[in-house]
Design a protein around this motif. Structure first.
Motif, PDB file in Angstrom:
ATOM      1  N   LEU A  10       0.759  -1.223  -0.020  1.00 43.57           N
ATOM      2  CA  LEU A  10      -0.002   0.068   0.081  1.00 43.57           C
ATOM      3  C   LEU A  10       0.954   1.272   0.180  1.00 43.57           C
ATOM      4  O   LEU A  10       1.771   1.419   0.917  1.00 43.57           O
ATOM      5  N   VAL A  11       0.582   2.190  -0.819  1.00 45.70           N
ATOM      6  CA  VAL A  11       1.329   3.348  -0.820  1.00 45.70           C
ATOM      7  C   VAL A  11       0.361   4.409  -0.825  1.00 45.70           C
ATOM      8  O   VAL A  11      -0.292   4.862  -1.829  1.00 45.70           O
ATOM      9  N   THR A  12       0.347   5.245   0.476  1.00 50.06           N
ATOM     10  CA  THR A  12      -0.466   6.458   0.561  1.00 50.06           C
ATOM     11  C   THR A  12       0.057   7.743  -0.335  1.00 50.06           C
ATOM     12  O   THR A  12       1.477   7.879  -0.134  1.00 50.06           O
ATOM     13  N   ILE A  35      -2.613   1.819  -4.756  1.00 48.14           N
ATOM     14  CA  ILE A  35      -2.388   3.311  -4.591  1.00 48.14           C
ATOM     15  C   ILE A  35      -3.537   4.015  -3.788  1.00 48.14           C
ATOM     16  O   ILE A  35      -4.565   4.011  -4.401  1.00 48.14           O
ATOM     17  N   LEU A  36      -3.093   4.442  -2.770  1.00 44.19           N
ATOM     18  CA  LEU A  36      -4.081   5.288  -1.858  1.00 44.19           C
ATOM     19  C   LEU A  36      -4.083   6.562  -1.871  1.00 44.19           C
ATOM     20  O   LEU A  36      -2.821   7.243  -1.697  1.00 44.19           O
ATOM     21  N   GLU A  37      -4.833   7.628  -2.392  1.00 41.05           N
ATOM     22  CA  GLU A  37      -4.884   8.907  -3.023  1.00 41.05           C
ATOM     23  C   GLU A  37      -6.167   9.492  -3.063  1.00 41.05           C
ATOM     24  O   GLU A  37      -7.124   9.060  -2.989  1.00 41.05           O
ATOM     25  N   LEU A  38      -5.752  10.857  -2.567  1.00 41.52           N
ATOM     26  CA  LEU A  38      -6.895  11.673  -2.271  1.00 41.52           C
ATOM     27  C   LEU A  38      -7.629  12.163  -3.698  1.00 41.52           C
ATOM     28  O   LEU A  38      -8.850  12.084  -4.004  1.00 41.52           O
ATOM     29  N   ASN A  39      -6.878  12.042  -4.591  1.00 37.47           N
ATOM     30  CA  ASN A  39      -7.350  12.402  -5.912  1.00 37.47           C
ATOM     31  C   ASN A  39      -7.356  10.986  -6.866  1.00 37.47           C
ATOM     32  O   ASN A  39      -6.552  10.388  -7.377  1.00 37.47           O
ATOM     33  N   GLN A  40      -8.752  10.681  -6.912  1.00 37.94           N
ATOM     34  CA  GLN A  40      -9.090   9.389  -7.670  1.00 37.94           C
ATOM     35  C   GLN A  40      -8.648   9.337  -8.984  1.00 37.94           C
ATOM     36  O   GLN A  40      -7.933   8.421  -9.497  1.00 37.94           O
ATOM     37  N   ALA A  41      -8.913  10.408 -10.002  1.00 40.75           N
ATOM     38  CA  ALA A  41      -8.641  10.385 -11.222  1.00 40.75           C
ATOM     39  C   ALA A  41      -6.984  10.318 -11.408  1.00 40.75           C
ATOM     40  O   ALA A  41      -6.567   9.559 -12.189  1.00 40.75           O
ATOM     41  N   GLU A  58      -3.530  -1.089  -8.433  1.00 46.06           N
ATOM     42  CA  GLU A  58      -5.009  -0.611  -8.129  1.00 46.06           C
ATOM     43  C   GLU A  58      -5.164   0.922  -7.953  1.00 46.06           C
ATOM     44  O   GLU A  58      -4.120   0.970  -6.907  1.00 46.06           O
ATOM     45  N   ALA A  59      -6.079   1.600  -7.928  1.00 47.45           N
ATOM     46  CA  ALA A  59      -6.454   2.796  -7.289  1.00 47.45           C
ATOM     47  C   ALA A  59      -7.340   3.128  -6.261  1.00 47.45           C
ATOM     48  O   ALA A  59      -8.458   2.296  -6.675  1.00 47.45           O
ATOM     49  N   HIS A  60      -7.183   3.783  -5.354  1.00 51.05           N
ATOM     50  CA  HIS A  60      -8.233   3.773  -4.312  1.00 51.05           C
ATOM     51  C   HIS A  60      -8.459   5.139  -3.756  1.00 51.05           C
ATOM     52  O   HIS A  60      -7.359   5.892  -3.502  1.00 51.05           O
ATOM     53  N   ALA A  61      -9.664   5.877  -3.951  1.00 49.22           N
ATOM     54  CA  ALA A  61      -9.797   7.072  -3.505  1.00 49.22           C
ATOM     55  C   ALA A  61      -9.859   7.071  -1.883  1.00 49.22           C
ATOM     56  O   ALA A  61     -10.771   6.436  -1.524  1.00 49.22           O
ATOM     57  N   VAL A  71     -10.197   2.930   7.087  1.00 49.81           N
ATOM     58  CA  VAL A  71     -10.503   1.306   7.675  1.00 49.81           C
ATOM     59  C   VAL A  71     -11.209   0.666   6.396  1.00 49.81           C
ATOM     60  O   VAL A  71     -11.030  -0.412   6.340  1.00 49.81           O
ATOM     61  N   GLU A  72     -12.150   1.281   6.033  1.00 48.45           N
ATOM     62  CA  GLU A  72     -12.995   0.832   4.883  1.00 48.45           C
ATOM     63  C   GLU A  72     -12.265   0.227   3.777  1.00 48.45           C
ATOM     64  O   GLU A  72     -12.284  -0.776   3.429  1.00 48.45           O
TER      65      GLU A  72
END
Length: 257
Positions: A10-12, A35-41, A58-61, A71-72
């Protein structure tokens, strides 16, 4: 050496700057990168590019400052496959001294840079305990250990990151969880270019040179150089390393006198 084959990372903040370089390198070395990122796009673009190159991503907003969101998101990833590596990289900057930093700006920096890292630790550590171990790498800064002008809130937050790193390394030593942090000096990212353009219009070249030469080595770091150290610290080759803050600063801390 330094392969991450069959590892899940996981990379925030993994879609820009240092985080982007880490996401790319870890994927190239065989990791399945989330990829955990505030900017989904922005995150989706990076993930799509990596997949098109034959890698796994994979990308995650997610807003790391909100524990319920963290957590979710992470629990959904765990349901898919176990996590091996957490790179706690998401962060924001701020320019100002103690008396010029507003309460809202101070809270914003602390919510992302400190609480955001805590939220990820809070969620991932029990998973690491249940699976028999894991690796955590936090992005700190030289600002956490030396005085940087006009960086009160940012320096405060990064000092907290270093303390959290040591605490986690100590508390979970016997759970086979390693925890280290990186402390870069200035790194040439789009953020730096934007900062210079915003604060020093018409003097961009002059300020870039001045900021570059603040490192004794005479230049800023490349994001790829930070990613290379991150790769080592998250690899099995670094299995004897925990509880360390790694300076990667072109000599700034030890030689700038």
């Amino acid at each position: 050496m330094f392969t991450l084959t069959n590892k899940v990372a996981l990379v925030t903040g993994g879609a820009s700057g240092i985080g982007l370089a880490i996401s790319q390198l870890f994927a190239q070395q065989g990791a399945y990168v989330h990829i955990l990122e505030l900017n989904q796009a922005q995150a989706q673009t990076v993930a799509d590019e990596l997949v098109q190159q034959g890698f796994q991503a994979e990308a995650h907003a997610v807003d790391v400052s909100k524990q319920a969101d963290v957590v979710e998101t992470i629990q959904a990833i765990i349901q898919k496959h176990p996590i091996d590596i957490l790179v706690n990289n998401a962060g924001v900057a701020h320019v100002g001294k103690a008396h010029t930093t507003s309460e809202s700006d101070f809270e914003r920096v602390m919510n992302v840079n400190v609480k955001g890292m805590y939220n990820c630790l809070f969620t991932v550590i029990p998973h690491f305990q249940s699976k028999g171990g894991g690796v955590i790498l936090n992005t700190a800064s030289i600002a956490g250990t030396v005085g940087i002008p006009d960086r009160f809130a940012y320096s405060t937050s990064k000092g907290a990151v270093i303390a959290m790193t040591l605490s986690v390394a100590k508390d979970y030593l016997h759970d086979n969880i390693r925890c280290n942090c990186l402390s870069p000096a200035r790194v040439h990212t789009p953020f730096v270019d934007g900062f210079i353009a915003k604060n020093y219009p018409g003097k961009e070249a002059e300020m870039f040179e001045k900021l570059s030469k603040s490192q004794p080595i005479g230049r800023m770091a490349k994001p790829s150089e930070i990613a290379s150290l991150a790769l080592y610290l998250c690899s099995d080759e670094a299995g004897f390393i925990t509880g360390c803050d790694y300076l990667i600063d072109g000599g700034f801390v030890k030689l700038n006198n």
